[in-house]
Design an enzyme around this catalytic site. Structure first.
Site, PDB file in Angstrom:
ATOM      1  N   GLU A  41     -10.068   5.419   2.575  1.00  0.00           N
ATOM      2  CA  GLU A  41      -9.049   4.375   2.744  1.00  0.00           C
ATOM      3  C   GLU A  41      -7.643   4.939   2.583  1.00  0.00           C
ATOM      4  OE1 GLU A  41      -9.376   1.281  -0.180  1.00  0.00           O
ATOM      5  OE2 GLU A  41      -7.734   0.102   0.676  1.00  0.00           O
TER       6      GLU A  41
ATOM      7  N   HIS B 298     -10.786  -3.820   4.463  1.00  0.00           N
ATOM      8  CA  HIS B 298     -10.377  -4.443   3.219  1.00  0.00           C
ATOM      9  C   HIS B 298      -9.433  -5.565   3.627  1.00  0.00           C
ATOM     10  CE1 HIS B 298     -11.158  -1.427  -0.285  1.00  0.00           C
ATOM     11  NE2 HIS B 298     -12.262  -1.902   0.260  1.00  0.00           N
TER      12      HIS B 298
ATOM     13  N   ASP C  66      -1.787  -7.788  -2.698  1.00  0.00           N
ATOM     14  CA  ASP C  66      -3.170  -8.217  -2.910  1.00  0.00           C
ATOM     15  C   ASP C  66      -3.298  -9.690  -3.283  1.00  0.00           C
ATOM     16  OD1 ASP C  66      -4.971  -5.735  -2.545  1.00  0.00           O
ATOM     17  OD2 ASP C  66      -3.302  -4.995  -3.735  1.00  0.00           O
TER      18      ASP C  66
ATOM     19  N   ASP D  91      -7.235  -1.316   5.321  1.00  0.00           N
ATOM     20  CA  ASP D  91      -6.843  -2.383   4.391  1.00  0.00           C
ATOM     21  C   ASP D  91      -5.635  -3.086   4.999  1.00  0.00           C
ATOM     22  OD1 ASP D  91      -5.298  -3.661   2.246  1.00  0.00           O
ATOM     23  OD2 ASP D  91      -6.712  -2.732   0.856  1.00  0.00           O
TER      24      ASP D  91
ATOM     25  N   ASP E 152       2.206  -4.607  -0.695  1.00  0.00           N
ATOM     26  CA  ASP E 152       0.751  -4.616  -0.839  1.00  0.00           C
ATOM     27  C   ASP E 152       0.374  -5.371  -2.110  1.00  0.00           C
ATOM     28  OD1 ASP E 152      -1.940  -3.908  -0.470  1.00  0.00           O
ATOM     29  OD2 ASP E 152      -1.704  -2.113  -1.700  1.00  0.00           O
TER      30      ASP E 152
ATOM     31  N   ASP F 197     -10.273  -7.531  -0.372  1.00  0.00           N
ATOM     32  CA  ASP F 197      -9.627  -6.726  -1.413  1.00  0.00           C
ATOM     33  C   ASP F 197      -8.363  -7.416  -1.895  1.00  0.00           C
ATOM     34  OD1 ASP F 197      -8.745  -4.848  -3.149  1.00  0.00           O
ATOM     35  OD2 ASP F 197      -8.167  -3.358  -1.652  1.00  0.00           O
TER      36      ASP F 197
ATOM     37  N   HIS G 100      -2.069  -2.282   3.872  1.00  0.00           N
ATOM     38  CA  HIS G 100      -1.650  -0.876   3.773  1.00  0.00           C
ATOM     39  C   HIS G 100      -0.889  -0.336   4.968  1.00  0.00           C
ATOM     40  CE1 HIS G 100      -4.689   0.237   0.374  1.00  0.00           C
ATOM     41  NE2 HIS G 100      -3.972  -0.833   0.112  1.00  0.00           N
TER      42      HIS G 100
ATOM     43  N   LYS H  92      -3.264   4.561   2.748  1.00  0.00           N
ATOM     44  CA  LYS H  92      -2.263   3.643   2.229  1.00  0.00           C
ATOM     45  C   LYS H  92      -0.881   4.096   2.661  1.00  0.00           C
ATOM     46  CE  LYS H  92      -1.157   1.118  -1.896  1.00  0.00           C
ATOM     47  NZ  LYS H  92      -1.693   0.525  -3.095  1.00  0.00           N
TER      48      LYS H  92
ATOM     49  N   TRP I 189     -10.747   5.642  -2.317  1.00  0.00           N
ATOM     50  CA  TRP I 189      -9.304   5.424  -2.252  1.00  0.00           C
ATOM     51  C   TRP I 189      -8.685   6.122  -3.464  1.00  0.00           C
ATOM     52  CZ3 TRP I 189      -6.052   3.033  -5.846  1.00  0.00           C
ATOM     53  CH2 TRP I 189      -4.690   3.091  -5.462  1.00  0.00           C
TER      54      TRP I 189
END
Ligand code: RNT
Ligand code: ZN
Length: 432
Positions: A230, A290, A300, A263, A298, A330, A266, A232, A189
């Site tokens: 990955e 993820h 997390d 993810d 995003d 993640d 994302h 985004k 990533w």
């Protein structure tokens, strides 16, 4: 009646209950035991890593917030914290490492020069704990990433540096997979992108494609290494253009026969990763997930047992995709106990899979193929309140991990006896 007895009794009742619907709870428990979840090492120290004594997350368009006491200060502490978390999560799992978590004995070694020696202690630790390892090159928190471009940079020297890092990381990951007898997923990533509207969207993508081809040129056995990329949507400071977009990497992964990492933070807020899986797995052999939780962006956040998580797990089970899917978590939340963060997210991921396995799939499939969408909806909704909790508790009992919220008592005890003794010289955390 003691609590073990109670758990077993509740399970027996639940088992009978599910049997009426044609669901075999024992089979469901066997199935979830087969699924490893890869824990993000970076939840343990707010994505700091151990490259230098004062290493911390810098740039990359991502951000860890929160100042909860007890953050791991050393690799030994991080491993101890992971051991604690893993002891509270039923099943056999994996740990996902970033390149900046190397053990360099306080002698700085730059990203393009790292070798497996700097990760041997991680491999030995994983081996002794029966864990698998996954890996990620670190394309952020480095002066050569400060301009916001790495593998797609216009600057040949910068691009070359990061290509070398990618090459070094794949060698390390392959060796991890070899030594541990389980393929290591190495996920690329990069943060590259523009804050504002670019004139040239094409050039960076062409450079990224070429850089990746150079990184992936060396061949390794798929028994040791699985490459993944990955995408985004946007990052902090790359709001207008991200070089490695979804479309870019979907095409790249399909044409190069490597894994695509999806993810859950994302994509556009109304996009569902659950809906993407059957599409991408029509053309790809395997994917990496993820699993994260985006709150407005995003962000997390720790994974919760949300509808989104449930539909993700349902999709994996219903489409029979689990063997082709590597599940990684993640997130990085520094505002709560970091060990609890691992435990909450991982237990939720497993719970979601269990719930998916406890659905009367045959019956639902028949209803759908017969066009009885009324009954399909009715059953799905009735199903939400069946006694899955009793099955989950029994699973925890069987695998010797605390039942219900009892795991939190252990985290609290660890917090008192271990985390509270950690003193921070830079005052970045409150001494308690
Ligand atoms: C960033 C990506 C990436 C990171 C980790 C730390 O938006 O999700 O996977 O979270 O590499
Ligand atoms: Zn991610």
């Amino acid at each position: 009646m003691d609590s073990t007895c109670q758990t077993e009794k509740a399970y027996k009742l639940a088992q009978e209950h599910y049997a009426v619907w044609g669901v075999d709870t024992e089979a469901a428990l066997k199935n979830i035991y087969q699924i490893p979840i890869s824990l993000p090492c970076w939840q343990g120290d707010d994505v700091g890593g151990f490259e230098t004594p004062d290493a911390k997350l810098n740039g990359g368009g991502i951000q860890a917030t929160g100042n909860y006491p007890g953050k791991a200060r050393t690799i030994a502490e991080l491993r101890a914290d992971l051991d604690k978390a893993l002891s509270l999560i039923p099943g056999q799992h994996r740990v996902n490492l970033h390149a900046c978590y190397l053990e360099n004995d306080n002698k700085f070694v730059d990203r393009n020069e790292i070798t497996v020696e700097y990760f041997q202690s991680w491999i030995d630790w994983a081996k002794s704990g029966g864990l698998g390892l996954d890996f990620n090159p670190t394309f952020f928190s480095h002066p050569k990433a400060d301009e916001g471009f790495t593998l797609s940079s216009l600057d040949d020297n910068i691009r070359q540096f990061w290509i070398e890092h990618g090459i070094a990381c794949r060698r390390i990951a392959a060796e991890m997979g070899k030594q541990l007898g389980s393929p290591c997923v190495c996920n690329v990533w990069i943060p590259d992108g523009y804050k504002d509207t670019p004139i040239d969207r094409r050039g960076p993508r062409q450079r990224l494609s070429q850089s990746l081809d150079t990184i992936f040129a060396e061949k390794f056995s798929r028994e040791h290494l699985l490459d993944s990329v990955e995408s985004k949507l946007f990052g902090i400071g790359s709001e207008s253009y991200v070089v490695g977009s979804h479309d870019f990497y979907l095409g790249y992964a399909i044409s190069r026969r490597i894994l695509l990492c999806l993810d859950t933070g994302h994509y556009h807020p109304t996009e569902q990763v659950a809906d993407k899986i059957s599409s991408v797995l029509t053309y790809l052999d395997e994917i990496l997930l993820h699993v994260s939780r985006a709150v407005r962006w995003d962000s997390d956040h720790v994974v919760t047992l949300s509808d989104e998580l449930l539909s993700l797990a349902e999709e994996l089970v219903r489409g029979n995709f689990l063997e082709r899917t590597h599940i990684g978590l993640d997130y990085f939340d520094g505002s709560i106990n970091r060990i609890a963060a691992w435990v909450i997210g991982a237990r939720n991921m497993i719970k979601a899979l269990l719930l998916a396995f406890l659905q009367p799939l045959e019956q639902l499939r028949t209803l759908e193929s017969e066009g009885d969408f009324t009954a399909r909806l009715a059953l799905l909704e009735e199903y939400r309140t069946l006694p899955a909790g009793a099955v989950w508790d029994y699973y925890c009992l069987k695998h010797n991990v605390p039942i219900g919220s009892a795991w939190l008592d252990e985290v609290r005890a660890y917090e008192k006896s271990v985390l509270a003794r950690r003193i921070y010289s830079d005052d970045s955390q409150i001494e308690i």
